[in-house]
Scaffold this active site. Structure first.
Site, PDB file in Angstrom:
ATOM      1  N   HIS A 307       0.710  -1.199  -0.109  1.00 36.53           N
ATOM      2  CA  HIS A 307      -0.174   0.023   0.020  1.00 36.53           C
ATOM      3  C   HIS A 307       0.799   1.033   0.158  1.00 36.53           C
ATOM      4  O   HIS A 307       0.225   2.367  -0.071  1.00 36.53           O
ATOM      5  CB  HIS A 307      -0.874  -0.071   1.249  1.00 36.53           C
ATOM      6  CG  HIS A 307      -2.282   0.833   0.962  1.00 36.53           C
ATOM      7  ND1 HIS A 307      -2.423   1.858   2.087  1.00 36.53           N
ATOM      8  CD2 HIS A 307      -3.153   0.865   0.092  1.00 36.53           C
ATOM      9  CE1 HIS A 307      -3.453   2.509   1.585  1.00 36.53           C
ATOM     10  NE2 HIS A 307      -3.891   2.158   0.437  1.00 36.53           N
ATOM     11  N   LYS A 309       3.055   4.512  -1.176  1.00 35.62           N
ATOM     12  CA  LYS A 309       3.011   5.374  -2.364  1.00 35.62           C
ATOM     13  C   LYS A 309       4.177   6.148  -2.262  1.00 35.62           C
ATOM     14  O   LYS A 309       4.383   7.187  -1.590  1.00 35.62           O
ATOM     15  CB  LYS A 309       1.747   6.101  -2.434  1.00 35.62           C
ATOM     16  CG  LYS A 309       0.423   5.168  -2.566  1.00 35.62           C
ATOM     17  CD  LYS A 309      -0.984   5.560  -2.216  1.00 35.62           C
ATOM     18  CE  LYS A 309      -2.022   4.770  -2.423  1.00 35.62           C
ATOM     19  NZ  LYS A 309      -1.868   3.462  -1.502  1.00 35.62           N
ATOM     20  N   HIS A 538      -8.859  10.893   0.370  1.00 41.73           N
ATOM     21  CA  HIS A 538      -7.861   9.822   0.028  1.00 41.73           C
ATOM     22  C   HIS A 538      -6.825   9.818   0.927  1.00 41.73           C
ATOM     23  O   HIS A 538      -5.837   9.065   1.086  1.00 41.73           O
ATOM     24  CB  HIS A 538      -7.654   9.375  -1.528  1.00 41.73           C
ATOM     25  CG  HIS A 538      -7.326   7.968  -1.649  1.00 41.73           C
ATOM     26  ND1 HIS A 538      -6.020   7.618  -1.770  1.00 41.73           N
ATOM     27  CD2 HIS A 538      -7.746   6.762  -1.419  1.00 41.73           C
ATOM     28  CE1 HIS A 538      -5.632   6.351  -2.048  1.00 41.73           C
ATOM     29  NE2 HIS A 538      -6.882   5.690  -1.569  1.00 41.73           N
ATOM     30  N   LYS A 540      -4.286  10.519   4.284  1.00 42.65           N
ATOM     31  CA  LYS A 540      -4.637   9.897   5.587  1.00 42.65           C
ATOM     32  C   LYS A 540      -3.610  10.720   6.573  1.00 42.65           C
ATOM     33  O   LYS A 540      -2.405  10.841   6.169  1.00 42.65           O
ATOM     34  CB  LYS A 540      -4.161   8.277   5.761  1.00 42.65           C
ATOM     35  CG  LYS A 540      -5.019   7.457   4.959  1.00 42.65           C
ATOM     36  CD  LYS A 540      -4.676   7.257   3.309  1.00 42.65           C
ATOM     37  CE  LYS A 540      -5.228   6.130   2.605  1.00 42.65           C
ATOM     38  NZ  LYS A 540      -5.441   6.384   1.199  1.00 42.65           N
TER      39      LYS A 540
END
Length: 655
Positions: A307, A309, A538, A540
Site C-alpha cells: 500500500h 506510495k 483519500h 490519511k
C-alpha cells in the site's frame, strides 16, 4: 483506497473508479454470500523471483498461465478491496474488488425498468434514512458487491443503449463534463510560461514541503500551492535519469503519459504487490515499454497489501524522494483530496564519503535504507546504492513505515505504530494538561478493530499516538479525546464525483456491523480552508492538537488507514508486533524545524495564503472537527443509497 485500476463491463456499460486499500478481517464462509469468499493469501503464491524484467519469452510464459482478463462475473482471488481502477483494460490487478462496485452512469428508459434486476433504475420516492443495521455476523472480509450507478432522468426521456466495451480509452471513467479527459503534456514553450508559477508553489510550501494535489472543478485559487503528478515529474524539478514508483494501484499506460516526453524512455522500476493473474496482467501492460521493470513485493501474511506510495527520482542534478497518498491512476489525481511530501533536492556526496555521511537529524537516510532492505529484493539494491551516494542531511521529517512480518525485540520499534510511539517518546516533550490534547485521525478506509474500543483502537494504538516525551506510561491516555474524520453519506453524495467517490472509501457493512461502537468517534469531512470540502479524502493524516485546536504537537501524513493490517497489532502478550501490509508516511515534529516552542501553530484561513507565520502548519481540513449529527451516517460502500441522487444525478445500487 487506496486499489488498482478497475474496469467494469455490464448491462449498464463501463465506468472506472479509483480504489483504496484494505484489509485484514478473518474470513468465514456465510450461507448468504453470493459467491465463495476469497481464500487467504498463501505464502506459495509469492513468486520466487520478486523482480521481473519484462521480455517476450518471460511474458509468454506468464500469460499462458494467468493473463486472461477477468470478466465482471469473476470473483477475485485475494482480499484486497480493489485494484483495477482506471481506463486501462488491465492495468494493476489489485483492484478487482472495486471491479465489482461499478458501472457507467446511464440514463434509464421507463420501458426498461421491468427488465432490470436492480431496484435502483429510477429515483425512488424519498424515504427516511434507515441507516445501517447492526448484526452479530461472524468475522469475515469486507463485502465486495457489484454496484450499479444509475442516472436519474424524467420517465419520459429515453436513454442510450449500453456502451460497448472499448479498449484502453484514456480518461473514459464516469462522466465529468467540466474536465477534459485527454491526457496531454504542455509543450516546452508552455512549460516556460509555467516556470514562475511552479516555483512559486514550491516557495510557498518550502518550509514543510507538504502539498495537496490539484483538484479539478474547484476555484483556481484553491489549487494555488497544489501539485499534480505532472508537476512532480516536470523538468523544472530536475532532469530525470531513472525513477522508481512504489504503489498499490497502477495504470502503467497512464503513468507513462505523466512523464514529459523526454523522460518516457528513462529506466522506470515499478514496485507492486500483485500476484497470480493480477501480476500477469500488470506484466502485459508493461510489456510494450522496454524501459520498465517490475518488482514484486513479498506478501507472505494473509490479507496484506503493498500500500506504500512513494517515488524515488534520480536526476542528473541529484536525488529526490516523494511520499504521497495517491494511487497511480487518473481518478486519484483528479477530484480527491490527497497529500504529498516532497523532499529537498539531495546533492551527490563526494567520492569516498563514509557510510554515515549525508544523514539527517531525523535519521531519515538510515530509515529509508532499512525500509527498502525489508523488501528483500535484488531489484532495489541499486536504489539503496543511490541513496547511500547522496546527502540527505537537509531532511526534517521522520520516516514512519510498516513492513509485513511478526516483529520482535528491537525490530518491533522500527515499524508501524510502535515506530511512531518511539519517535514521540524520544523526540517530543510532555505538555501541561496533555490528557486534554485531542488526537485526530483521518483516513479513507477502516479495518476490523475488535468488538469494542479496548481491543486495539483505545489501547495499544491510542497509547502510541498519545505518547509525548519520556514521561511514564500515559496513565491518562484513556482520557485523551479521540476524533476520527471519515466522510458521511451526505459528504459523498454532494461531492464533486458524487457517489462514485465512495468507491475509494471501502468501509463495508459486514465490518461496520461488527463495530457499532466506532461511529461515536466519527467526525464529518469538512475542508473549507483548503477549498476541498467536496473533494473526498483519500489522504490519511494523524495529529495531536491543543485543546483549542490552535496548536499541534505533531502531524503525520501516510498511506496507512485505520487498520491493524497497516499499523500493526500486538501478539504473544505484547512480545511481537504483527503487520500485514507495506505502508509509508512521514512525521512532522516542530523541533526538527527549529521551532523552539515545540508546537506548530494551526493556519486558519485559506491555505494558499502565503502570508502566514513560519510556524504555521497547513492542515488540509477544518479544525476543530465536527462530530456526526444524529442524522449522519458513515459512508458504507456496499449498501444502496436510493433516497436522493448525487451531484451528477445518480443513485448508488449494489446488487
Amino acid at each position: 483506497m487506496s486499489g488498482g485500476v478497475s474496469k467494469v463491463q455490464s448491462q449498464h456499460g463501463r465506468w472506472t473508479v479509483s480504489s483504496s486499500d484494505e484489509e485484514d478481517a478473518e474470513p468465514t464462509r456465510r450461507a448468504d454470500r453470493p459467491c465463495p469468499l476469497p481464500q487467504p493469501a498463501r505464502k506459495d503464491w509469492v513468486s520466487d523471483s520478486d523482480e521481473t524484467v519484462v521480455d517476450e519469452g518471460e511474458f509468454e510464459a506468464v500469460s499462458s498461465g494467468h493473463a486472461n482478463a477477468v470478466s465482471t462475473t469473476d470473483r477475485p482471488s485475494g482480499p484486497d478491496h480493489s485494484r483495477k481502477c482506471s481506463p486501462s483494460p488491465r492495468a494493476s490487478g489489485a483492484g478487482k474488488m472495486m471491479e465489482k462496485c461499478a458501472t457507467n452512469p446511464v440514463k434509464t428508459e421507463t420501458s426498461d425498468l421491468s427488465r432490470q434486476p436492480s431496484p435502483a433504475l429510477k429515483r425512488l420516492r424519498p424515504s427516511s434514512e434507515s441507516g445501517w443495521g447492526v448484526s452479530s455476523s461472524e468475522e469475515e472480509p469486507d463485502d465486495k458487491a457489484e454496484v450499479r450507478l444509475v442516472k436519474v432522468e424524467p420517465a419520459d426521456q429515453g436513454g442510450p443503449a449500453p456502451r460497448p466495451k472499448k479498449q484502453r480509452l484514456e480518461g473514459t471513467d464516469y462522466r465529468c463534463p467540466s474536465v477534459s479527459s485527454v491526457t496531454t503534456w504542455p509543450s516546452k514553450s508552455e512549460r516556460a510560461g509555467d516556470t514562475l508559477d511552479t516555483w512559486d508553489v514550491l516557495e510557498k510550501a518550502k518550509r514543510f514541503s507538504f502539498y495537496l494535489t490539484k483538484v479539478s472543478g474547484i476555484p483556481s485559487k484553491d489549487n494555488c500551492g497544489a501539485l499534480h503528478i505532472k508537476d512532480i515529474l516536470s523538468p523544472l524539478f530536475g532532469t530525470i535519469k531513472a525513477s522508481a514508483q512504489f504503489n498499490y494501484c497502477i495504470d502503467i499506460p497512464w503513468l507513462v503519459k505523466q512523464y514529459p516526453e523526454e523522460f518516457r524512455t528513462k529506466p522506470l522500476l515499478v514496485v507492486h504487490g500483485e500476484q497470480r493473474q493480477s501480476k500477469a496482467e500488470l506484466h502485459e501492460d508493461a510489456h510494450p515499454y522496454t524501459n520498465i521493470r517490475l518488482c514484486q513485493a513479498k506478501l507472505e501474511i494473509a490479507y496484506g497489501t503493498h500500500h506504500t506510495k512513494m517515488m524515488l527520482l534520480l536526476y542528473e542534478e541529484g536525488f529526490r524522494v516523494v511520499i504521497h497518498t495517491s494511487n497511480l491512476i487518473r481518478d486519484d489525481w483528479h477530484q480527491k483530496t490527497q497529500g504529498i511530501w516532497l523532499s529537498p533536492l539531495y546533492p551527490r556526496l563526494p567520492e569516498g564519503s563514509s557510510e554515515t555521511a549525508g544523514e539527517s537529524v531525523t535519521n531519515f537516510k538510515r530509515d529509508l535504507i532499512d525500509y527498502l532492505t525489508s523488501y528483500r529484493s535484488a531489484g532495489l539494491s541499486e536504489w539503496i546504492a543511490h541513496i547511500k551516494q547522496h546527502d540527505l542531511s537537509e531532511t526534517r521529517v521522520y520516516l514512519i513505515g510498516s513492513t509485513p512480518g511478526r516483529h520482535q525485540g528491537n525490530e518491533k520499534q522500527k515499524w508501524g505504530h510502535f515506530k511512531l510511539r518511539r519517535i514521540l517518546s524520544d523526540c517530543t516533550s510532555p505538555v501541561t494538561n496533555q490528557e486534554s490534547w485531542p488526537l485526530i485521525g483521518q483516513f479513507s478506509s477502516i479495518g476490523s478493530l475488535g468488538a469494542d474500543e479496548t481491543k486495539w483502537l483505545c489501547s495499544e494504538f491510542k497509547e502510541s499516538l498519545a505518547t509525548l516525551g519520556k514521561s511514564q506510561r500515559c496513565l491518562s491516555s484513556q482520557q485523551v479525546p479521540l476524533h476520527l474524520v471519515y466522510p458521511t453519506v451526505e459528504n459523498v453524495r454532494t461531492s464533486l464525483e458524487g457517489y462514485p467517490a465512495g468507491g475509494s472509501l471501502p468501509y463495508a457493512i459486514v465490518t461496520a456491523q461488527k463495530q457499532p461502537w466506532l461511529p461515536s468517534f466519527f467526525c464529518r469531512w469538512s475542508a473549507e480552508g483548503s477549498g476541498r470540502s467536496r473533494a473526498m479524502p483519500h489522504i490519511k493524516t494523524y495529529m495531536r492538537a491543543s485543546p483549542d485546536f490552535g496548536e499541534l504537537a505533531w502531524f503525520a501524513v501516510t498511506s496507512a488507514n485505520l487498520s491493524k493490517a497497516a499499523w500493526g497489532a500486538l501478539e504473544k502478550n505484547g512480545l511481537q508486533l504483527m503487520i500485514r501490509s507495506y505502508e509509508l508516511g512521514v512525521l512532522f515534529l516542530p523541533t526538527a524545524f527549529g521551532i523552539a516552542t515545540g508546537r506548530f501553530s494551526v493556519h486558519r484561513g485559506r491555505l494558499p495564503d502565503c502570508k502566514v507565520s513560519e510556524t504555521s502548519f497547513p492542515i488540509p481540513y477544518d479544525l476543530p472537527p465536527q462530530h456526526y449529527s444524529s442524522k449522519d451516517r458513515p459512508w458504507i460502500w456496499n449498501i444502496p443509497y436510493l433516497h436522493a441522487p448525487d451531484t451528477n444525478g445518480n443513485v448508488w445500487a449494489p446488487s
